[in-house]
Each structure stands twice: as structure tokens, then as C-alpha cells.
Design an enzyme around this catalytic site. Structure first.
Site, PDB file in Angstrom:
ATOM      1  N   LYS A  41      -8.866  21.329 -11.403  1.00 24.40           N
ATOM      2  CA  LYS A  41      -9.216  22.749 -11.574  1.00 24.40           C
ATOM      3  C   LYS A  41     -10.506  23.099 -10.846  1.00 24.40           C
ATOM      4  CE  LYS A  41      -9.318  22.523 -16.093  1.00 24.40           C
ATOM      5  NZ  LYS A  41      -8.845  21.170 -16.415  1.00 24.40           N
ATOM      6  N   ARG A  81      -9.259  27.753 -23.415  1.00 19.91           N
ATOM      7  CA  ARG A  81      -8.641  26.469 -23.725  1.00 19.91           C
ATOM      8  C   ARG A  81      -7.937  26.486 -25.080  1.00 19.91           C
ATOM      9  NH1 ARG A  81     -12.010  23.001 -20.368  1.00 19.91           N
ATOM     10  NH2 ARG A  81     -11.302  20.847 -20.402  1.00 19.91           N
ATOM     11  N   ARG A 133     -13.672   9.184 -11.530  1.00 24.02           N
ATOM     12  CA  ARG A 133     -14.759  10.160 -11.473  1.00 24.02           C
ATOM     13  C   ARG A 133     -16.020   9.621 -12.146  1.00 24.02           C
ATOM     14  NH1 ARG A 133     -13.310  16.030 -13.718  1.00 24.02           N
ATOM     15  NH2 ARG A 133     -13.559  15.024 -15.726  1.00 24.02           N
ATOM     16  N   ARG A 171     -17.613  10.384 -15.014  1.00 18.84           N
ATOM     17  CA  ARG A 171     -18.559  11.227 -15.750  1.00 18.84           C
ATOM     18  C   ARG A 171     -18.755  10.624 -17.149  1.00 18.84           C
ATOM     19  NH1 ARG A 171     -16.301  17.074 -15.573  1.00 18.84           N
ATOM     20  NH2 ARG A 171     -15.718  16.624 -17.727  1.00 18.84           N
ATOM     21  N   ARG A 196      -9.201  13.774 -24.983  1.00 12.07           N
ATOM     22  CA  ARG A 196      -9.177  15.063 -24.275  1.00 12.07           C
ATOM     23  C   ARG A 196      -7.754  15.451 -23.888  1.00 12.07           C
ATOM     24  NH1 ARG A 196     -13.086  13.349 -19.979  1.00 12.07           N
ATOM     25  NH2 ARG A 196     -12.475  15.201 -18.833  1.00 12.07           N
TER      26      ARG A 196
HETATM   27  P1  ADP Z   1     -12.086  18.566 -17.850  1.00  6.22           P
HETATM   28  O1  ADP Z   1     -11.242  19.751 -17.524  1.00  6.22           O
HETATM   29  O2  ADP Z   1     -12.009  17.508 -16.793  1.00  6.22           O
HETATM   30  O3  ADP Z   1     -11.840  18.031 -19.234  1.00  6.22           O
HETATM   31  P2  ADP Z   1     -14.417  20.267 -18.212  1.00  6.22           P
HETATM   32  O4  ADP Z   1     -15.672  20.148 -17.434  1.00  6.22           O
HETATM   33  O5  ADP Z   1     -13.596  21.494 -18.031  1.00  6.22           O
HETATM   34  O6  ADP Z   1     -13.612  18.954 -17.852  1.00  6.22           O
HETATM   35  O7  ADP Z   1     -14.743  20.140 -19.788  1.00  6.22           O
HETATM   36  C1  ADP Z   1     -15.540  19.101 -20.300  1.00  6.22           C
HETATM   37  C2  ADP Z   1     -15.710  19.280 -21.819  1.00  6.22           C
HETATM   38  O8  ADP Z   1     -16.428  20.515 -22.086  1.00  6.22           O
HETATM   39  C3  ADP Z   1     -14.426  19.414 -22.628  1.00  6.22           C
HETATM   40  O9  ADP Z   1     -13.858  18.155 -22.958  1.00  6.22           O
HETATM   41  C4  ADP Z   1     -14.930  20.173 -23.869  1.00  6.22           C
HETATM   42  O10 ADP Z   1     -15.606  19.307 -24.759  1.00  6.22           O
HETATM   43  C5  ADP Z   1     -15.955  21.132 -23.293  1.00  6.22           C
HETATM   44  N1  ADP Z   1     -15.337  22.431 -22.962  1.00  6.22           N
HETATM   45  C6  ADP Z   1     -15.139  22.943 -21.713  1.00  6.22           C
HETATM   46  N2  ADP Z   1     -14.523  24.129 -21.756  1.00  6.22           N
HETATM   47  C7  ADP Z   1     -14.308  24.396 -23.084  1.00  6.22           C
HETATM   48  C8  ADP Z   1     -13.700  25.464 -23.790  1.00  6.22           C
HETATM   49  N3  ADP Z   1     -13.152  26.510 -23.162  1.00  6.22           N
HETATM   50  N4  ADP Z   1     -13.655  25.391 -25.151  1.00  6.22           N
HETATM   51  C9  ADP Z   1     -14.200  24.368 -25.794  1.00  6.22           C
HETATM   52  N5  ADP Z   1     -14.779  23.311 -25.196  1.00  6.22           N
HETATM   53  C10 ADP Z   1     -14.836  23.325 -23.854  1.00  6.22           C
END
Ligand code: ADP
Length: 187
Positions: free
Chosen positions: A15, A91, A130, A132, A143
């Protein structure tokens, strides 16, 4: 009215990469909830401290806090002028409903929802590379589970509005980008 895109897909599907390419090509403001949370964590703000507990465990940050944070970012002149691309938000269905209310209030329009699709073994392999902090095997598993339980219903929510385009994300980055652009009618 400016265009508003949403990218949806499991962790590791690409994404962020695709949102950046769309930002370069279409000039849309890229709002990544994950990046915004990580910046808050780096600056050691109260929000960052709170979010970190959830992120480290692979859980979602609570809806109220997340919705508030993203609404603030949407409420800018630049978003109104240039349009936006959301990556990682909404989400949950609660977040999608709140976003509908906010975009109505702000006279913004969601014009398309891009669903990035790849097999689970592909996304797990990408995440493991990755490296992270929240990319260790246990957290990745959590996740992906959270994605199936909480985020898949968001796609159904937008399917009902006829907004979803499904894109095969298991291709070279440039090909995925080209498919997205084509699906938006921007050849
Ligand atoms: P990825 O899509 O690879 O999981 P992101 O950087 O989008 O990575 O998200 C990392 C973390 O940030 C998620 O696992 C969650 O804990 C938090 N997060 C991100 N976006 C949201 C959201 N819209 N609602 C709740 N938590 C979020």
C-alpha cells in the site's frame, strides 16, 4: 471536486509503495495512518506513547483516537485543493463510517477504493524482509488475523457503494502501479 482514493489490503501488500507512486503521478496528498503513528512515536508525544503499545502487539490502535487523528489531517487546504490518498485507513467499519461523515462535512469525495490482493505467503515473505519493529513472526501473524477480522469487512462496505477495484499486487511494482492507474481511468 478533488479525487479521494483509498488503498486497502493486508499488511505487506504494498500500500505504502503504491500510494507514493500515485502521489507522484496524480499529486494526491498521501496520508498513511501507520506513518503518522510512527512519526508520533518518534516525537514521543502522548498519542505516540499510547499508539506504540498497540502497534508493538500487532493490534489496532483504538478507533476513536485513530479517527480523530486522520480527521485532523483531512481538514487541510492542501487536501481540499489536491485530493487525497489514504493508506492504512479506514481499517475497521467504524472508521469507514466515521470517514463518510467527515468527508461529507468537509465536502470531500471518495472516488475509488483500490483493493491490493496477494497470497498470504507473498505478504508474509515481504514483511519478514522489511524488518520493521512490528515485523517479527508473532506480530505479523496477529496483524494478518486482525486484517481478516476487522479490515476485510471494510471492503464489503465499499463494495456496496460500487467503489472497489481489485488489483493483483503480486507483480513488479511498476506493473501494479500501471494496473491501478488503468483501473482509475488514467491511462
Ligand atoms: P501494515 O499495513 O504493513 O500493517 P501500517 O504502517 O499501515 O503497516 O500499520 C502499522 C500499525 O499501525 C498497525 O499494525 C496498527 O497497529 C497501527 N495502525 C495503522 N493504521 C491504523 C488504523 N487505521 N487503525 C488502527 N490502527 C492502525
Amino acid at each position: 471536486m478533488s479525487r479521494g482514493l483509498i488503498l486497502v489490503g493486508p499488511p505487506g501488500v504494498g500500500k505504502g509503495t503504491q500510494a507514493e507512486l500515485l502521489n507522484e503521478r496524480l499529486g494526491l496528498v498521501h496520508l498513511s495512518s501507520g506513518e503518522i503513528f510512527r512519526a508520533e512515536i518518534d516525537s514521543q508525544s502522548d498519542l505516540g506513547r499510547l499508539a506504540q503499545r498497540y502497534i508493538d502487539e500487532g493490534r489496532l490502535v483504538p478507533n476513536g483516537i485513530t479517527i480523530e487523528m486522520m480527521a485532523k489531517r483531512l481538514r487541510t487546504g492542501e487536501v481540499r485543493r489536491s485530493g487525497f490518498i489514504l493508506d492504512g485507513f479506514p481499517r475497521t467499519v467504524r472508521q469507514a463510517e466515521a470517514l463518510d461523515t467527515d468527508t461529507d462535512d468537509l465536502q470531500l469525495e471518495i472516488t475509488a477504493v483500490v483493493s491490493l490482493v496477494a497470497d498470504e505467503d507473498v505478504v508474509v515473505a515481504r514483511l519478514s524482509e522489511r524488518g520493521r519493529a512490528d515485523d517479527d513472526p508473532e506480530t505479523i501473524k496477529r496483524r494478518i488475523q486482525v486484517y481478516h477480522e476487522e479490515t476485510r469487512p471494510v471492503l464489503d462496505y465499499y463494495e456496496k457503494q460500487g467503489l472497489v477495484r481489485h488489483i493483483d499486487s503480486d507483480q513488479p511494482i511498476e506493473d501494479v502501479h500501471a494496473d491501478i492507474v488503468r483501473s482509475l481511468g488514467h491511462d
